[in-house]
Design a protein around this motif. Sequence first.
Motif, short mmCIF file in Angstrom:
data_model
loop_
_atom_site.label_atom_id
_atom_site.label_comp_id
_atom_site.label_asym_id
_atom_site.label_seq_id
_atom_site.Cartn_x
_atom_site.Cartn_y
_atom_site.Cartn_z
N THR A 34 -18.37 -2.19 12.11
CA THR A 34 -18.15 -1.21 11.05
C THR A 34 -18.77 0.14 11.43
N ASP A 38 -16.03 3.40 6.75
CA ASP A 38 -15.14 2.27 7.01
C ASP A 38 -14.72 1.66 5.68
N LEU A 39 -13.44 1.76 5.36
CA LEU A 39 -12.93 1.28 4.07
C LEU A 39 -12.10 0.01 4.20
N ARG A 40 -12.21 -0.69 5.32
CA ARG A 40 -11.45 -1.92 5.48
C ARG A 40 -11.94 -2.99 4.52
N SER A 41 -11.06 -3.91 4.23
CA SER A 41 -11.40 -5.02 3.33
C SER A 41 -12.28 -6.03 4.06
N ALA A 42 -12.84 -6.97 3.30
CA ALA A 42 -13.64 -8.04 3.90
C ALA A 42 -12.80 -8.85 4.88
N ALA A 43 -11.55 -9.11 4.53
CA ALA A 43 -10.66 -9.86 5.43
C ALA A 43 -10.42 -9.09 6.72
N GLU A 44 -10.29 -7.79 6.63
CA GLU A 44 -10.09 -6.98 7.83
C GLU A 44 -11.37 -6.95 8.68
N HIS A 45 -12.51 -6.88 8.01
CA HIS A 45 -13.78 -6.94 8.75
C HIS A 45 -13.94 -8.30 9.44
#
Length: 119
Positions: A34, A38-45
Amino acid sequence: MPYDDRLDGLDSPLRGTRNDFAGRALRHFAEHVTSDGDLRSAAEHAAAVSAALEGWRMAERFDRLRYDDDAMLALIRLHWDSEQGSTARLLRSFRDNLGVACEQGRFADLARTVRSERV
């Protein structure tokens, strides 16, 4: 996040003990997955963590023998002179050469008992 034993494997720059696993995983996440904004979702992380660990080998696991305190005391007495009374070296030898499992704090307590007997 999908961190696993690969964090302790030969390919990991952050190998360590079980006690600090969560901290090392957090460090890896902060430094390699990260960034600010960083605005990615938990699934994307989670997918990014999996991708970062891709190809890393799992840590080697050892099946070591476990003994009760009386048996450990007998072993420590038997091998005490081989490491000149150094608790750390003796524990390392027990783990690496004898295949004996013993938690560090417990081993230190047992070694203190043997040391006091030898004075």
